[in-house]
Design an enzyme around this catalytic site. Structure first.
Site, PDB file in Angstrom:
ATOM      1  CG  ASP A  57      -1.941  -0.907   1.157  1.00 15.79           C
ATOM      2  OD1 ASP A  57      -2.260  -1.361  -0.068  1.00 15.79           O
ATOM      3  OD2 ASP A  57      -2.558  -1.334   2.257  1.00 15.79           O
ATOM      4  CE  LYS A  58       1.008   7.908  -3.058  1.00 18.45           C
ATOM      5  NZ  LYS A  58      -0.042   8.835  -3.797  1.00 18.45           N
TER       6      LYS A  58
END
Length: 239
Positions: A57-58
């Site tokens: 995930d970012k």
């Protein structure tokens, strides 16, 4: 936002592969909307045939495997497919939780648009093993070992145990404020208190995989500055 030099993020490298310590707030792959830097873009500047072998995930920091050529990409992809890659994450969660080899086996349904839900009827198999590493007064440092690799798996599995990751408002996690943990902490007049960590507290600590047909390697990623600062403050004030 200042992006690190790709070279400075490298934890392991050989002729076929590179493992980096992905900084938070950089996406693994190019985002659909375009624009914004990604680890894939940074990697391609470093080695033109680079392919990212899996996603984080970012906001998640830590170990990310990148292949330098198609053969290496196949080798790693097959290991992910066969669940041969061992991944270890660290998370700081709200509340005190005693997890000892807690095996959460709850199917996850991808709803699209970066949304997922637990669904026993329609979800795909998803399994994560959790162990508590360190207890604080209001938080717990948890080791998470995802066996499968579904989107938001660790985050939603922890939330299902009422142990949402600190700062993960999507799944009910509360950000850590210094005023929550430091006794007598006073904010100046008209000051707004900011969270100690401006993202959810999840870090891909370690990855173990085969770099060829014979040799296995374990790569470990040190905590980034924000995660290390949060641990340091919890050690000092939340014991």
């Amino acid at each position: 936002m200042k992006f690190p030099k790709f070279k400075d993020t490298i934890l392991f490298e050989n002729n076929d592969l590179v493992v980096v310590n992905k900084p938070p707030f950089i996406s693994s792959l190019d985002e659909r909307e375009g624009g914004g830097m990604s680890m894939l873009r940074l990697a391609k500047e470093y080695t033109p045939d680079a392919q990212v072998c899996h996603r984080l995930d970012k906001e998640t920091s830590g170990c990310l495997i990148i292949a330098k050529n198609p053969e290496a990409y196949r080798l790693i992809s097959m290991q992910f497919e066969r669940r041969k890659v061992k991944k270890v994450y660290h998370a700081i969660v709200n509340g005190t939780h005693q997890f000892n080899q807690l095996d959460v086996n709850l199917p996850i349904l991808n709803l699209g648009n970066k949304n997922v839900a637990i669904s026993r009827q329609e979800g795909k198999a998803a399994e994560t093993i959790f162990n508590s590493i360190k207890y604080y007064k209001h938080y717990t440092l948890i080791e998470c070992q995802p066996i499968t690799g579904r989107m938001h798996q660790i985050r939603i599995h922890l939330a299902s145990q009422r142990a949402a990751i600190a700062g993960d408002d999507m799944y009910g996690g509360q950000a850590v404020l210094l005023s929550n943990i430091k006794r007598g902490y006073r904010l100046g007049k008209d000051q707004e208190e900011l969270p100690i960590m401006k993202r959810f507290a999840l870090h891909a600590k370690e990855v173990t995989f085969m770099i060829n047909d014979e040799d296995t390697i374990t790569v470990s990623a040190p905590y980034p500055k924000d995660f290390a600062t949060l641990i340091k403050l919890l050690d000092k004030f939340d014991v």
